[in-house]
Design a protein around this motif. Structure first.
Motif, mmCIF file in Angstrom:
data_model
loop_
_atom_site.group_PDB
_atom_site.id
_atom_site.type_symbol
_atom_site.label_atom_id
_atom_site.label_comp_id
_atom_site.label_asym_id
_atom_site.label_seq_id
_atom_site.Cartn_x
_atom_site.Cartn_y
_atom_site.Cartn_z
ATOM 1 N N SER A 78 11.882 24.050 44.662
ATOM 2 C CA SER A 78 11.832 25.339 45.348
ATOM 3 C C SER A 78 13.244 25.903 45.449
ATOM 4 O O SER A 78 14.213 25.153 45.587
ATOM 5 N N TYR A 79 13.346 27.225 45.384
ATOM 6 C CA TYR A 79 14.644 27.900 45.468
ATOM 7 C C TYR A 79 14.699 28.672 46.779
ATOM 8 O O TYR A 79 13.722 29.331 47.162
ATOM 9 N N ILE A 80 15.819 28.571 47.469
ATOM 10 C CA ILE A 80 16.002 29.269 48.738
ATOM 11 C C ILE A 80 17.024 30.381 48.539
ATOM 12 O O ILE A 80 18.163 30.124 48.128
ATOM 13 N N SER A 81 16.634 31.610 48.829
ATOM 14 C CA SER A 81 17.574 32.715 48.642
ATOM 15 C C SER A 81 17.050 33.974 49.340
ATOM 16 O O SER A 81 15.970 33.969 49.950
ATOM 17 N N CYS A 103 13.494 36.508 40.483
ATOM 18 C CA CYS A 103 12.159 36.002 40.816
ATOM 19 C C CYS A 103 11.337 35.744 39.563
ATOM 20 O O CYS A 103 10.617 34.743 39.479
ATOM 21 N N ASN A 104 11.453 36.628 38.586
ATOM 22 C CA ASN A 104 10.719 36.432 37.327
ATOM 23 C C ASN A 104 11.219 35.191 36.593
ATOM 24 O O ASN A 104 10.425 34.443 36.010
ATOM 25 N N PHE A 105 12.534 34.980 36.627
ATOM 26 C CA PHE A 105 13.120 33.794 35.982
ATOM 27 C C PHE A 105 12.618 32.512 36.639
ATOM 28 O O PHE A 105 12.284 31.540 35.965
ATOM 29 N N LEU A 106 12.576 32.507 37.968
ATOM 30 C CA LEU A 106 12.121 31.327 38.690
ATOM 31 C C LEU A 106 10.676 30.995 38.305
ATOM 32 O O LEU A 106 10.342 29.845 37.991
ATOM 33 N N ASP A 128 9.102 30.151 44.399
ATOM 34 C CA ASP A 128 9.914 31.184 45.038
ATOM 35 C C ASP A 128 9.384 31.542 46.425
ATOM 36 O O ASP A 128 9.637 32.633 46.933
ATOM 37 N N ASP A 129 8.647 30.597 47.046
ATOM 38 C CA ASP A 129 8.094 30.850 48.377
ATOM 39 C C ASP A 129 9.185 31.128 49.412
ATOM 40 O O ASP A 129 8.933 31.791 50.419
#
Length: 209
Positions: free
Chosen positions: A9-12, A24-27, A34-35
Motif C-alpha cells: 500500500s502507498y501512503i500519500s 494513482c493510475n501508476f499505482l 491506493d486506499d
C-alpha cells in the motif's frame, strides 16, 4: 515490492491535477493499493525533476512547497488498517515539507514501532527543501533512530554524520539503536551493510546492459 509478490500500500496525498491522477493510475497498474492516497482539492500535487547522468549523483529539483502532501496531518493516518502489516518504508523528504507533515511522519513511525512493524528509512536528502544543512541533519538523524534499517548513500552519510567512511557512518547509526545500516556506495561500487551484532557484508551492484 509489488512486482516481487508483496502486498503493498502507498501512503500519500495528491491534488486533483494530472500529476495526481498519473500517480494513482501508476499505482493501480502496478498492483499497489491506493486506499491511503488521499486527494486534496485545494493544493497541487508535488513533483520532482531529476537529471539523467551516467556517473555520479544527478541534479534534482523538487517542487513541493504548499503542495498537497505538505498539508499531510496526523489525523490523515486514522483510517490505516495495520492488520497484516509487517514492514513500513519511509523517506526523509516529507520531513522537510512542513511541520504538520513532519509530525505525521513521526506519528506514522511511532505507530508502526508500537505495533512491532519493521521500519526502513532512506534519508533521500533534498537540501533545497531545507532551511540549512544543520537542520536537515538534525531532523533526519532524529527520525532515523526510530527505524530498524537506515539506508543512506555514502555522500548522504558523510553529510549527516560527519564521518568519512562507510564503516564509521554505519557505526554512528548503530550506536543510536538502529539494527541494520545499508550504505549505497554509488555507481558500480555496490552496497555496504553493517548490523548491530557487527556483521559486515558487501553486495555488488546489479549490472544493467
Amino acid at each position: 515490492m509489488a512486482r516481487l509478490g508483496n502486498d503493498v500500500s502507498y501512503i500519500s496525498k495528491v491534488g486533483v491535477d494530472p500529476f495526481g491522477k498519473c500517480i494513482c493510475n501508476f499505482l493501480k497498474a502496478n498492483g499497489i493499493h491506493d486506499d491511503y492516497v488521499w486527494t486534496d482539492d485545494d493544493h497541487m500535487t508535488g513533483f520532482q525533476m531529476k537529471e539523467k547522468v551516467l556517473e555520479g549523483d544527478p541534479t534534482v529539483a523538487n517542487i513541493r512547497k504548499h503542495t498537497a502532501f505538505s498539508h499531510f496531518r496526523p489525523a490523515d493516518l486514522s483510517g490505516i488498517d495495520w492488520t497484516g502489516v509487517d514492514h513500513l518504508h519511509v523517506t526523509g523528504i516529507p520531513l522537510a515539507l512542513s511541520e504538520s507533515c513532519r509530525e505525521t511522519i513521526y506519528t506514522l513511525m511511532m505507530r508502526a514501532h508500537g505495533k512491532g512493524v519493521r521500519i526502513s528509512f532512506d534519508p533521500n536528502l533534498r537540501p533545497m527543501l531545507w532551511k540549512s544543512q544543520e537542520i536537515m541533519a538534525r531532523v533526519i538523524n532524529d527520525a532515523a533512530q526510530y527505524a530498524d534499517i537506515v539506508m543512506p548513500g555514502l555522500n548522504e552519510g558523510r553529510i549527516l554524520t560527519g564521518m568519512d567512511n562507510e564503516r564509521d557512518i554505519a557505526g554512528y547509526y548503530l550506536q543510536r539503536g538502529v539494527q541494520t545500516v545499508v550504505i549505497k556506495m554509488g555507481g558500480s561500487h555496490g552496497t555496504y551493510i553493517r548490523t548491530a551484532d557487527d556483521q559486515e557484508y558487501r553486495v555488488p551492484s546489479y549490472h544493467v546492459d
